[in-house]
Design an enzyme around this catalytic site. Structure first.
Site, short mmCIF file in Angstrom:
data_model
loop_
_atom_site.label_atom_id
_atom_site.label_comp_id
_atom_site.label_asym_id
_atom_site.label_seq_id
_atom_site.Cartn_x
_atom_site.Cartn_y
_atom_site.Cartn_z
N HIS A 188 0.85 -1.18 0.00
CA HIS A 188 0.00 0.00 0.00
C HIS A 188 0.89 1.24 0.00
O HIS A 188 1.86 1.32 0.75
CB HIS A 188 -0.88 -0.05 1.25
CG HIS A 188 -1.48 1.26 1.67
ND1 HIS A 188 -1.09 1.90 2.83
CD2 HIS A 188 -2.42 2.03 1.09
CE1 HIS A 188 -1.79 3.01 2.96
NE2 HIS A 188 -2.61 3.10 1.92
N HIS A 208 1.13 11.02 -0.99
CA HIS A 208 0.24 10.23 -0.15
C HIS A 208 -0.76 11.22 0.43
O HIS A 208 -0.42 12.00 1.30
CB HIS A 208 1.00 9.52 0.97
CG HIS A 208 0.12 8.70 1.86
ND1 HIS A 208 0.60 7.98 2.93
CD2 HIS A 208 -1.22 8.48 1.86
CE1 HIS A 208 -0.38 7.37 3.55
NE2 HIS A 208 -1.51 7.66 2.91
#
Length: 501
Positions: free
Chosen positions: A187, A238
């Site tokens: 991830h 992110h």
């Protein structure tokens, strides 16, 4: 005297326990200086120590302390030896009558295991080092290598096949749909740089992830200049944050590393999930055109909106889009669109089917108490994926009764809460990863059978789909990734023509 040992054969080969030996525990002074006590355990040992009958309620994630066992010397003499004949078919669990100890609670139980051919191996329990432990081959050049994982709390030993992590896909036939494989993923894959604690999700670089078996990357980007159709700059992000405090990192550099790896390992493929995030006024449609016009080509990318077979994508990147398409790209592939479609699954979902994917992505773990719920949702999705049957031409599918090649089952182990330290990605992974590894070794694809009915398994190939992880590879611990790859063994058995059904 403690109870009997339970053994699960998670390999694609029958194994038979032939010899049981018992040894006095070695003197701890025999350990090399500085190794008489380890300060912490790897994830497998933590997971099994935390795991009892109720997996979820007992995962605490505490830092257990335990001495490292001294390894038996080659000249060690057993005080008891017994010839046995305990045959273990692939993917079966056996509650044996072999007691783990007879005299003292710290003695060593050695098992000698034979294959159907000339192979012969041994393993000592408890294992002499923390974490998984390779079985010792007793013949030169054995056809297989095996790894054992031992849970001392309930005397459970799982045996899995060791694989070449850097090119594990070479074992599977070209006709294998990607949806049939158990694929380790990460991830926010490139977020291993120095960053805000809630932004960093990985312990090691993407290249190290690839070398150790990861074949799914989750990547978030923001176009640097979306108004210029010739500007290919994509910043790695992110959420609204850059992935590094030391300067922006670019998608192009990451892509070059991936393509170099695939060139060196042409048997492999990488599924790349791409999503637009970060600050700025770029749109999904602009991102789709940048990728189409400035990045992708048929030699290195797979962009058809259909779940491919492995032979179609070896050495290439499979693009899974989490972005909307520009109108022009909706006309690609005869009007079917462009790339595998994962544009818009439900937020914070425990189970959602959308486009080409079926996803578990419960991500709002706002309190540490919710980690247990997350673990259970992950395990539930493993069981859904385990029911998938890989279509094998002439065996499970034909032109009249085809087995569908999708969707891709995607299981996110990641979750976080920016505002709570105990729910940052590394903290959640420290609890969730070992619990999941334990579940896969001991519980996955057993259902109501397993120990109670050896040889009778639930339907499906027993895979786990794509498993998207955080913080793997920390301190060299790749046990979770190895276990995910090992979940392909039943599929491999069927492909080798030995048939499960």
């Amino acid at each position: 005297m403690s109870g009997p040992i339970t053994i699960r054969n998670l390999t694609a080969q029958p194994l038979t326990i032939k010899v049981v030996e018992r040894y006095e525990a070695p003197n701890p002074k025999d350990l090399p200086e500085g190794e008489q006590r380890r300060g912490s355990l790897t994830s497998f040992t933590k997971s099994f120590a935390n795991m009892t009958t109720n997996l979820v309620s007992n995962v605490t994630g505490g830092d257990s302390q335990a001495p490292t066992k001294a390894q038996l010397s080659e000249k060690a003499q057993s005080f008891a030896r017994q010839d046995v004949d305990v045959r273990m078919e692939p993917f079966t669990t056996h509650k044996t009558d072999i007691q783990t100890t007879e005299r003292k609670p710290d003695e060593i139980l050695r098992l000698t295991v034979h294959g159907d051919g000339p192979g012969k191996w041994r393993i000592d329990t408890p294992t002499p080092s923390a974490g998984s432990h390779k079985l010792t081959p007793l013949v030169p050049d054995p056809a297989h290598e095996y790894t054992g994982v031992y849970n001392a709390s309930n005397s459970f030993l799982a045996i899995v096949e060791s694989t070449d992590q850097h090119n594990w896909m070479k074992e599977f036939g070209d006709d294998t749909p990607l949806s049939a494989l158990s694929i380790p993923g990460t991830h926010n894959s490139p977020t291993y740089h120095k960053a805000l604690p809630s932004v960093r999700c990985q312990a090691v670089s993407p290249l190290e992830q690839l070398k150790n078996g990861v074949r799914f990357f989750d990547i978030r980007v923001q176009p640097g200049n979306p108004q210029d159709p010739k500007d290919d700059s994509l910043n790695l992000v992110h959420g609204v944050f850059p992935i590094s405090l030391t300067g922006s990192k670019k998608f192009r550099g990451l892509l070059d590393e991936i393509l170099d790896f695939l060139k060196e390992n042409p048997s492999e493929t990488l599924i790349m999930s791409l999503k637009r995030e970060g600050p700025g006024d770029a749109t999904d449609q602009q991102l789709s055109l940048i990728l189409k016009d400035l990045y992708t080509d048929d030699a290195k990318w797979y962009t058809e909106p259909r779940v491919p077979k492995l032979g179609e994508v070896r050495g290439r990147i499979v693009l899974l889009r989490r972005f909307a398409l520009a109108d022009r790209l909706k006309q690609e592939w005869g009007g079917r669109g462009w790339c595998l479609n994962a544009e818009n699954w439900a937020y914070n979902t425990p189970d959602c089917t959308y486009g080409d994917v079926r996803v578990q992505d419960f991500c709002e773990v706002l309190e540490t108490e919710n980690i247990d719920k997350k673990i259970q949702l992950c395990c539930d999705h493993f069981e859904r994926a385990g029911q998938v049957v890989c279509p094998i031409p002439g065996v499970t599918t034909d032109s009249v009764n085809p087995v569908p090649t999708g969707p891709l089952y995607i299981n996110f182990l990641s979750a976080s809460n920016f505002w709570k330290v105990g729910c940052w990605p590394d903290k959640i992974a420290a609890k969730l990863n070992p619990a999941v590894a334990a579940f896969l070794c001991e519980k996955h694809d057993v259902g109501d059978k397993g120990v109670d009915a050896p040889g009778e398994m639930v339907e499906g190939d027993g895979g786990v789909g794509i498993v998207v992880t955080d913080w793997v590879g920390k301190d060299g611990d790749w046990d979770l990734i190895k276990t995910i790859v090992a979940m392909n063994s039943r599929l491999l058995l069927r492909q080798r023509g030995r048939g499960w059904r």
